[in-house]
Write an enzyme that holds these catalytic residues in place. Structure first.
Site, short mmCIF file in Angstrom:
data_model
loop_
_atom_site.label_atom_id
_atom_site.label_comp_id
_atom_site.label_asym_id
_atom_site.label_seq_id
_atom_site.Cartn_x
_atom_site.Cartn_y
_atom_site.Cartn_z
N LYS A 1 24.16 8.74 -0.33
CA LYS A 1 22.92 9.02 -1.07
C LYS A 1 22.06 10.13 -0.46
CE LYS A 1 19.39 6.03 -1.79
NZ LYS A 1 18.56 5.02 -2.49
N ARG B 1 23.48 2.04 -6.26
CA ARG B 1 22.98 2.29 -7.61
C ARG B 1 23.28 3.70 -8.10
NH1 ARG B 1 17.05 -0.08 -6.31
NH2 ARG B 1 17.75 0.44 -4.20
N GLY C 1 8.19 -1.57 -4.65
CA GLY C 1 7.44 -2.67 -4.08
C GLY C 1 5.98 -2.53 -4.50
C1 UD1 Z 1 12.00 0.47 -0.76
C2 UD1 Z 1 10.84 -0.48 -0.37
C3 UD1 Z 1 9.89 -0.56 -1.57
C4 UD1 Z 1 9.37 0.82 -1.91
C5 UD1 Z 1 10.53 1.78 -2.17
C6 UD1 Z 1 10.02 3.19 -2.30
C7 UD1 Z 1 11.80 -2.10 1.18
C8 UD1 Z 1 12.21 -3.52 1.36
N1 UD1 Z 1 11.35 -1.79 -0.03
O1 UD1 Z 1 12.68 -0.12 -1.86
O2 UD1 Z 1 8.79 -1.42 -1.24
O3 UD1 Z 1 8.52 0.77 -3.05
O4 UD1 Z 1 11.48 1.76 -1.09
O5 UD1 Z 1 11.06 4.06 -2.71
O6 UD1 Z 1 11.83 -1.34 2.11
N2 UD1 Z 1 18.10 1.36 4.21
C9 UD1 Z 1 18.80 1.30 5.39
N3 UD1 Z 1 19.42 0.14 5.70
C10 UD1 Z 1 19.39 -0.96 4.91
C11 UD1 Z 1 18.67 -0.88 3.71
C12 UD1 Z 1 18.03 0.29 3.38
O7 UD1 Z 1 18.85 2.27 6.14
O8 UD1 Z 1 19.99 -1.96 5.28
C13 UD1 Z 1 17.41 2.61 3.87
C14 UD1 Z 1 17.96 3.26 2.63
O9 UD1 Z 1 18.96 4.20 2.94
C15 UD1 Z 1 16.73 3.92 2.01
C16 UD1 Z 1 15.59 3.08 2.53
O10 UD1 Z 1 16.06 2.31 3.60
O11 UD1 Z 1 16.56 5.25 2.44
C17 UD1 Z 1 15.01 2.17 1.44
O12 UD1 Z 1 16.06 1.39 0.92
P1 UD1 Z 1 16.27 1.23 -0.64
O13 UD1 Z 1 17.39 0.29 -0.88
O14 UD1 Z 1 16.30 2.53 -1.31
O15 UD1 Z 1 14.91 0.46 -0.98
P2 UD1 Z 1 14.14 0.36 -2.36
O16 UD1 Z 1 14.71 -0.74 -3.16
O17 UD1 Z 1 14.04 1.68 -2.99
CA CA Z 2 14.86 3.68 -2.58
#
Ligand code: UD1
Ligand code: CA
Length: 424
Positions: free
Chosen positions: A23, A16, A132
């Site tokens: 990021k 995004r 979330g």
């Molecule tokens: C996430 C939370 C959401 C919360 C929000 C707060 C989940 C499912 N949702 O959403 O409830 O309100 O953060 O900011 O966790 N990441 C990995 N590997 C992956 C996917 C993500 O390492 O396969 C890491 C990302 O780099 C990031 C974090 O996990 O630092 C959260 O992922 P992101 O995609 O930003 O989640 P949000 O949609 O923001």
């Molecule tokens: Ca996030």
């Protein structure tokens, strides 16, 4: 407090953001977001900080250990990739994209989680879009469910209580609970939030701590809040700011009391500004600018890797790069420290009470001794000794009666042809 490890989830693709920078490396007030998160988590004194990264990244310089998430299957899967490195009784898990999270909030999370398998930091946001939503069990401070925006019903989207993305678990609990998580949702991802039912809900005191960065607009917003916090601390310590909203000071900048920062000023990381300085308006103090006391750096002056002694004035339109200036130096308007020859950077040294005439070019490496002078408009390529004046410019000639002679058309035409069009 119990023994604890930290896992930073940093393997997401960050699509995004729509740019090419990983990021977690996007900067907030001069520091990568990941560094902000590391600073906050160090305050709970963990045994081990582990970053989960994608196979294309290497964040090992920030943390104690790294773990690779082979495929980006979601936050639960990311945490699982680090499990073999998590050995303490508890584990604090934090998203890498929340640079405003503070050590105090994390301490509160850890201490309030005593007696619970899991705990989560939450905040109530006016605009909860994208987060979330946290649904509690009745009136209790315990999670019934966390619903991601994409999976939420219209009714659920109206909830303002959001998951910040910071959790504290008992390690044996989360290692078991994560096995129950499935990818049965809109994004077909393994959500860590699905392991949260039953978790203790812990409210954040400052909702800003929760702000996550998923796109450029959120990055700009988080930068604004980070700078506000920096400005507030500086003002509390006696730094005056004419217009904090138009002042851009990085983290890692120290400023002495009594200094006035005027609008449009940018002060970058690793700079140390002394007391009673006057900086700006529109000054750009780049990295490693160090000033003594009572220094004046005025309009449209750029400095970089420069040590500037007390009582020195650089009033207008100058570039001071890779330089060491003594005390009581006067740098005239339009002075350029010519530090770069196209290949290497070189240093200029200016001694105490030296006087640099306006529009001087100081071609480095060069040294202007104590109480030496450069004549205005000079291009100085050789050292100027103590008490001497360096003058390096063409001597002026005045042509007599020139204006009168220009009134004769023949003369004017010939003159223009000879002097002004001679390059053609
Ligand atoms: C996430 C939370 C959401 C919360 C929000 C707060 C989940 C499912 N949702 O959403 O409830 O309100 O953060 O900011 O966790 N990441 C990995 N590997 C992956 C996917 C993500 O390492 O396969 C890491 C990302 O780099 C990031 C974090 O996990 O630092 C959260 O992922 P992101 O995609 O930003 O989640 P949000 O949609 O923001
Ligand atoms: Ca996030």
């Amino acid at each position: 407090m119990s023994e604890i490890d930290v896992v930073i989830l940093a393997a997401g693709k960050g699509t995004r953001m729509k740019d090419n920078i990983p990021k977690p490396l996007h900067e907030v007030a001069g520091l990568p977001m990941l560094e902000w998160v590391c600073r906050a988590v160090r305050q709970i004194d963990p045994n081990n900080i582990i970053a989960v990264q994608s196979p294309d990244e290497d964040f090992s310089s920030f943390v104690d250990q790294t773990a690779v998430q082979k495929e980006q299957l979601g936050s639960a899967n990311a945490l699982e990739s680090a499990f073999d490195k998590v050995t303490s009784e508890k584990v604090l898990v934090i998203n890498a994209d929340m640079p405003l999270m503070t050590g105090e909030a994390l301490q509160k999370l850890v201490s309030s989680s005593e007696g619970f398998d899991a705990a989560v930091l939450v905040a109530s946001l006016k605009k909860p879009n994208g987060y979330g939503r946290v649904i509690p069990v009745g009136q209790r401070q315990v999670v019934e469910q966390i619903v991601e925006e994409k999976d939420a019903t219209t009714e659920q989207k109206k909830i303002h209580l959001v998951n910040s993305g910071v959790y504290c678990f008992r390690t044996d609990y989360i290692k078991r609970a994560i096995r129950q998580v499935t990818d049965d949702n809109q994004q077909e991802e393994y959500y860590l939030t699905d392991a949260l039912p039953g978790a203790k809900i812990i409210d954040l005191e400052d909702w800003r701590d929760t702000l996550g960065v998923n796109d450029q607009k959120q990055l700009a917003q988080v930068n604004r809040y980070a700078r506000q916090r920096i400005d507030d601390l500086l003002m509390a310590s006696g730094v005056a700011m004419i217009d904090p909203e138009n002042t851009y000071i990085d983290a890692n900048v120290i400023i002495g009391s009594g200094t006035v920062i005027k609008p449009g000023t940018v002060i970058e990381h690793d700079s140390v500004i002394g007391a009673d300085n006057e900086i700006g308006p529109f000054a750009h103090l780049r990295q490693k600018t160090v000033t003594g006391d009572d220094v004046h750096i005025g309009n449209f002056v750029e400095t970089k890797n420069a040590q500037i002694g007390s009582h020195t004035h650089i009033g207008h339109l100058s570039y001071v790069g890779d330089a060491k200036l003594g005390q009581g130096v006067n740098v005239g308007a339009g002075t350029i420290f010519v530090n770069y020859d196209g290949k290497n950077k070189h240093q200029t040294i200016v001694g105490d009470r030296a006087f640099i005439g306006s529009n001087t070019k100081l071609v480095a490496p060069v040294k202007i001794d104590d109480e030496a002078i450069t004549a205005a408009g000079s291009t100085i390529t050789r050292d100027v000794p103590h008490h001497s004046m360096g003058i390096a410019r063409q001597r002026q000639t005045n042509k007599d009666d020139f204006w009168k002679r220009m009134q004769h058309e023949d003369f004017a035409e010939e003159y223009v042809e000879k002097n002004l069009h001679q390059d053609k």
